[in-house]
Scaffold this active site. Sequence first.
Site, PDB file in Angstrom:
ATOM      1  N   ARG A  94     -20.738  -3.001   2.981  1.00 44.14           N
ATOM      2  CA  ARG A  94     -20.210  -4.205   2.487  1.00 44.14           C
ATOM      3  C   ARG A  94     -21.114  -5.555   2.750  1.00 44.14           C
ATOM      4  NH1 ARG A  94     -13.996  -2.999   4.280  1.00 44.14           N
ATOM      5  NH2 ARG A  94     -13.814  -1.200   2.536  1.00 44.14           N
ATOM      6  N   LEU A 147      -6.582   1.247   8.821  1.00 42.53           N
ATOM      7  CA  LEU A 147      -5.364   1.736   8.895  1.00 42.53           C
ATOM      8  C   LEU A 147      -5.249   2.810   9.901  1.00 42.53           C
ATOM      9  CD1 LEU A 147      -5.153   2.547   5.051  1.00 42.53           C
ATOM     10  CD2 LEU A 147      -4.315   0.547   6.090  1.00 42.53           C
ATOM     11  N   GLU A 207      -4.551  -5.365  13.698  1.00 42.37           N
ATOM     12  CA  GLU A 207      -5.904  -6.141  13.258  1.00 42.37           C
ATOM     13  C   GLU A 207      -5.586  -7.282  13.999  1.00 42.37           C
ATOM     14  OE1 GLU A 207      -5.982  -7.077   8.849  1.00 42.37           O
ATOM     15  OE2 GLU A 207      -7.487  -8.484   9.291  1.00 42.37           O
ATOM     16  N   GLY A 210       3.825  -4.057  10.147  1.00 37.89           N
ATOM     17  CA  GLY A 210       3.079  -3.721   9.478  1.00 37.89           C
ATOM     18  C   GLY A 210       2.590  -2.048  10.019  1.00 37.89           C
ATOM     19  N   LEU A 211       1.577  -1.725   9.718  1.00 33.04           N
ATOM     20  CA  LEU A 211       1.356  -0.159  10.312  1.00 33.04           C
ATOM     21  C   LEU A 211       1.472  -0.203  11.657  1.00 33.04           C
ATOM     22  CD1 LEU A 211      -1.554   0.978   7.974  1.00 33.04           C
ATOM     23  CD2 LEU A 211       0.811   1.888   8.064  1.00 33.04           C
TER      24      LEU A 211
HETATM   25  C1  FAD Z   1      -6.471  -5.650  -0.222  1.00 30.40           C
HETATM   26  C2  FAD Z   1      -6.752  -5.049   1.225  1.00 30.40           C
HETATM   27  C3  FAD Z   1      -7.078  -3.683   1.348  1.00 30.40           C
HETATM   28  C4  FAD Z   1      -7.067  -2.872   2.198  1.00 30.40           C
HETATM   29  N1  FAD Z   1      -7.582  -1.747   2.303  1.00 30.40           N
HETATM   30  C5  FAD Z   1      -7.735  -0.827   3.222  1.00 30.40           C
HETATM   31  C6  FAD Z   1      -7.985   0.427   3.273  1.00 30.40           C
HETATM   32  O1  FAD Z   1      -8.116   1.029   2.043  1.00 30.40           O
HETATM   33  N2  FAD Z   1      -8.166   1.071   4.493  1.00 30.40           N
HETATM   34  C7  FAD Z   1      -8.219   0.391   5.673  1.00 30.40           C
HETATM   35  O2  FAD Z   1      -8.250   1.221   6.620  1.00 30.40           O
HETATM   36  N3  FAD Z   1      -7.871  -0.703   5.652  1.00 30.40           N
HETATM   37  C8  FAD Z   1      -7.654  -1.377   4.501  1.00 30.40           C
HETATM   38  N4  FAD Z   1      -7.334  -2.820   4.610  1.00 30.40           N
HETATM   39  C9  FAD Z   1      -6.983  -3.523   5.917  1.00 30.40           C
HETATM   40  C10 FAD Z   1      -5.688  -2.996   6.390  1.00 30.40           C
HETATM   41  O3  FAD Z   1      -4.838  -3.081   5.409  1.00 30.40           O
HETATM   42  C11 FAD Z   1      -5.215  -4.103   7.642  1.00 30.40           C
HETATM   43  O4  FAD Z   1      -6.167  -4.341   8.362  1.00 30.40           O
HETATM   44  C12 FAD Z   1      -3.850  -3.591   8.368  1.00 30.40           C
HETATM   45  O5  FAD Z   1      -2.922  -2.890   7.284  1.00 30.40           O
HETATM   46  C13 FAD Z   1      -3.314  -4.452   9.162  1.00 30.40           C
HETATM   47  O6  FAD Z   1      -2.193  -3.950   9.594  1.00 30.40           O
HETATM   48  P1  FAD Z   1      -1.395  -4.619  10.964  1.00 30.40           P
HETATM   49  O7  FAD Z   1      -0.182  -3.591  11.069  1.00 30.40           O
HETATM   50  O8  FAD Z   1      -1.879  -4.766  12.054  1.00 30.40           O
HETATM   51  O9  FAD Z   1      -0.821  -6.109  10.413  1.00 30.40           O
HETATM   52  P2  FAD Z   1       0.139  -6.402   8.959  1.00 30.40           P
HETATM   53  O10 FAD Z   1       0.018  -5.278   7.899  1.00 30.40           O
HETATM   54  O11 FAD Z   1      -0.720  -7.646   8.334  1.00 30.40           O
HETATM   55  O12 FAD Z   1       1.578  -6.897   9.524  1.00 30.40           O
HETATM   56  C14 FAD Z   1       1.554  -8.022  10.088  1.00 30.40           C
HETATM   57  C15 FAD Z   1       2.970  -8.088  10.489  1.00 30.40           C
HETATM   58  O13 FAD Z   1       3.283  -9.113  11.167  1.00 30.40           O
HETATM   59  C16 FAD Z   1       4.276  -9.922  10.993  1.00 30.40           C
HETATM   60  N5  FAD Z   1       3.875 -11.476  11.271  1.00 30.40           N
HETATM   61  C17 FAD Z   1       3.055 -12.149  11.295  1.00 30.40           C
HETATM   62  N6  FAD Z   1       3.043 -13.079  11.757  1.00 30.40           N
HETATM   63  C18 FAD Z   1       4.167 -13.464  12.399  1.00 30.40           C
HETATM   64  C19 FAD Z   1       5.017 -14.148  13.146  1.00 30.40           C
HETATM   65  N7  FAD Z   1       4.558 -15.296  13.574  1.00 30.40           N
HETATM   66  N8  FAD Z   1       6.258 -14.077  13.611  1.00 30.40           N
HETATM   67  C20 FAD Z   1       6.785 -12.757  13.292  1.00 30.40           C
HETATM   68  N9  FAD Z   1       6.161 -11.847  12.416  1.00 30.40           N
HETATM   69  C21 FAD Z   1       4.877 -11.988  11.969  1.00 30.40           C
HETATM   70  C22 FAD Z   1       4.311  -9.668   9.454  1.00 30.40           C
HETATM   71  O14 FAD Z   1       5.527 -10.220   8.814  1.00 30.40           O
HETATM   72  C23 FAD Z   1       3.831  -8.281   9.269  1.00 30.40           C
HETATM   73  O15 FAD Z   1       5.273  -7.610   9.224  1.00 30.40           O
HETATM   74  C24 FAD Z   1      -7.064  -3.569   3.483  1.00 30.40           C
HETATM   75  C25 FAD Z   1      -6.809  -4.848   3.541  1.00 30.40           C
HETATM   76  C26 FAD Z   1      -6.513  -5.558   2.426  1.00 30.40           C
HETATM   77  C27 FAD Z   1      -6.209  -7.084   2.463  1.00 30.40           C
END
Ligand code: FAD
Lengths: 248, 642
Positions: free
Chosen positions: B331, B446, B430, B42-43
């Site tokens: 919220r 983000l 996250e 993810g990000l």
């Molecule tokens: C509908 C929606 C809208 C949103 N809008 C906003 C917004 O406008 N602004 C904002 O700031 N935030 C927003 N958020 C929150 C934000 O999108 C997330 O908190 C953020 O993108 C999380 O990023 P991340 O990289 O931590 O995890 P994620 O993007 O959830 O990535 C997780 C990664 O880990 C991998 N993974 C997970 N478990 C395993 C495992 N066991 N083994 C191997 N790989 C694994 C997955 O494959 C994925 O690649 C929104 C969230 C949602 C649900």
Amino acid sequence: MRLQLHIWRQKNSREPGRLVPYAVQADEHMSFLEMLDVLNAELIRKGEDPIAFDHDCREGICGACSLVIDGVPHGPRAATTTCQIHMREFPDGAEITIEPWRAYAFPVVKDLMVDRSALDRIIAAGGYVSVRTGAAPDANAIPIGKNTAEKAFDYAACIGCGACVAACPNASAMLFVGAKVSHLALLPQGQVERTARASRMIAAMDAESFGGCSNHGECEAVCPKSISLDAIAKLNREFMRAVATGES
Amino acid sequence: MQLDAKLPSGPLREKWDKHRFELKLVNPANKRKYRIIVVGSGLAGSSAAASLAELGYDVDCFCIQDSPRRAHSIAAQGGINAAKNHQNDGDSIWRLFYDTVKGGDFRAREANVYRLAQISVDIIDQCVAQGVPFAREYGGMLDNRSFGGAQVSRTFYARGQTGQQLLLGAYSALMRMVDAGKVRMHVRHEMLDLVLVDGHARGIVTRDLLTGEIGPWAADAVVLCTGGYGNVFYLSTNAKASNVTAAFRCYKRGAGFANPCFTQIHPTCIPQSGNYQSKLTLMSESLRNDGRVWVPRRLELVGRKPSEIPETDRYYYLEERYPSFGNLVPRDVASRAAKKVCDDGLGVGIAVGGRRNAVYLDFADSITRLGRKVISDRYANLFDMYERIAGESPYEVPMRIYPAVHYTMGGLWVDYNLMSTIPGLHVLGEANFSDHGANRLGASALMQGLADGYFVLPYTIGHYLSTMHKGKFGVERPEFAEVVRQQQAQTRRLLALKGQRPVDDIHRELGRIMWDYCGMGRNGDGLRKALAAIPELRERFWTEASVPGSGEETNPWLEHAGRVVDFLQFAELMCIDALERDESCGGHFREEHQTPEGEAVRDDERFCHVTVWEDRGDDAAPAQHREPLTFENVKLATRSYK
Ligand SMILES: Cc1cc2nc3c(=O)[nH]c(=O)nc-3n(C[C@H](O)[C@H](O)[C@H](O)COP(=O)(O)OP(=O)(O)OC[C@H]3O[C@@H](n4cnc5c(N)ncnc54)[C@H](O)[C@@H]3O)c2cc1C
Ligand code: SF4
Ligand code: FES
């Protein structure tokens, strides 16, 4: 509502597959994938083998879902992914055929799941701007006109689902590649690598055994993000540029 | 368990600079000798993997989906905050810092949040350089909007698809490094467990989701970017594959889990339409700028069409209860108010399980005042999306909305270097607990994911490698085979389940327990009920569940069963934490602690700390630890939106 389904079942990439009939009781408010969830729950309860399909966001943005519904990738509604199709699109008693994407470059993994890693390999062949973390100038240092930004966005909206390939009689990936090349060619940040990018990505596409484009336009018709055929024209121009400048 | 946050001394504004100078560096020629595992794309994961590889590290990156570009981050809609002050409206790093600390209800570390606000500025530059097509003004400059109740316009956005565009930017940086041979990308690989060697995180065990093979991977450090655990509620706005497994397995291996009960409920989602519902879809918060929220004023009117309810019988409860913020209250406040009117029986829409859980978001006034064209320019894509799902046009009929689980502020505890209590295990995005306290502001997730991955970890990981890391070894160490063996045994145990019930059904049941007792409103009695119900359900899982298929093939049901097993344990930890935190703060609303008007009451005397849980085995209660929070730069205040 009562539905009669014909679903493609295939154990893995090596064994042949076939269409298998199923009956399911659905509700018009269900999404198409929820209808399959209901069927799968029933199959599990009966000790039968449930049907595998790709999905994740279920809101039309991740590009994972990929079903050919009655012969059309992503089904009956324009500009809509499979996961956003709802059962109210179908009459009660409908007979629906569900198959995976079909293309040589997308081998079936199981049932309705295919392997689309070829699309990642095309992006790895230059579908980016070479900028290191930390090396970026101030974001407003280079103004970008509103319309240019909007146009670039239209191309950047591609979700990498591969429906364009699945719809194309030649299984060409030109719309997908054109979308990325056009997105970056429109922006000042994409200029430096512009020509090399087009020719490298096209070479990668050919190496993955996608077919050529012969202007059927089926790709645009099924694209859930309404990526315009202009992307392909643009890709061809970029490629000609590469040839002309000797960068191909 | 030692909880040393390693916060740098000195004035807030200088901490990060000073810290960066004090961190030990890895010699450039040596970087390629270090192998780093990044779990998640993810990000947080993509930005970290790309940035580490650019520095010269040898990176293995893993994700569940068939492409790194499909990570859940792709779904974020609204935007990303940055303290650029492009609008000249009084924004500053200090104000973003202050808003974030206050928004989090004073349950986050000052130093972390300040660093986040500082870095926010560089993130936008980086993304634009990658070709992210942010919205622009006619003059060519970046556009901003105000978001999530902020009083300044500091949110950068790309239509309603900001997460998609930012992730595609980070993904392109990642693929560039794949192209350069510096990152090996392992798609459709799920991390099942963490491997410790001499107490340090030195590898992981994964399942290849195509072949079912369970295999070990060794590295010099592990970076976990696996996202949030909102799917413990079954219904949430998260993608279906989002899970707690990776983080929970790390907890079982000794990593402290911080504030697991801190959950964010988003007020504007499309309500459930039936028992078959598989997920909930967010409708951007921006809609509240032009929509008015209401329900019928009296019980006799419930069930009527909205057009049959006269103006005088419409209860605009947010406008009446919060005259100064009206429909734009934060919220958590908006969510609880919607729950209250529905609990009172005034809900609208389709009855599911005998309850109408929805309220109207009505655009009729705005359409009359501004014209359909203006409303369509602002919200066309959202209205279309709503129409596709709900089958009604918001131009004609008020939207039906209801709150849904959206984001989890809790996560693995990390110090200022983003390292967990297990040396070598770093946690980003996250999945960690760090910056949002008890409530996250819109457009800040983000920002945090990208700050962690692009601009924090690349500095701090070198410090671990050059000061604490010891020894070079691969998967031949016996610790790897042992974890592989354990995971193979667990897989066999799951595949032996031949009950009658689909795992999905049990997951749903868990979700209902969590939503009823550990959701928007929580109280001691309810949480105790949940703490009795969850172990009971967990036991039933092992007798009732059915897991079809084998372990030597693609098997989505096996994958899901493994995740549900971890949710069933983790849910209990959430409830323990929610019970322990006997105050209301941010998204954590303990019904015992509210003002007569129903506003949350914090208890700074007793709860101005981070609660960190340490596992003590399956049969013992977890141990509680606390990291006290001290506020030297802001005054603890009560949030008020009256
Ligand atoms: C509908 C929606 C809208 C949103 N809008 C906003 C917004 O406008 N602004 C904002 O700031 N935030 C927003 N958020 C929150 C934000 O999108 C997330 O908190 C953020 O993108 C999380 O990023 P991340 O990289 O931590 O995890 P994620 O993007 O959830 O990535 C997780 C990664 O880990 C991998 N993974 C997970 N478990 C395993 C495992 N066991 N083994 C191997 N790989 C694994 C997955 O494959 C994925 O690649 C929104 C969230 C949602 C649900
Ligand atoms: S161009 Fe359209 S159909 Fe093709 S991959 Fe992109 S979004 Fe899918
Ligand atoms: S499941 Fe993500 S686009 Fe359909």
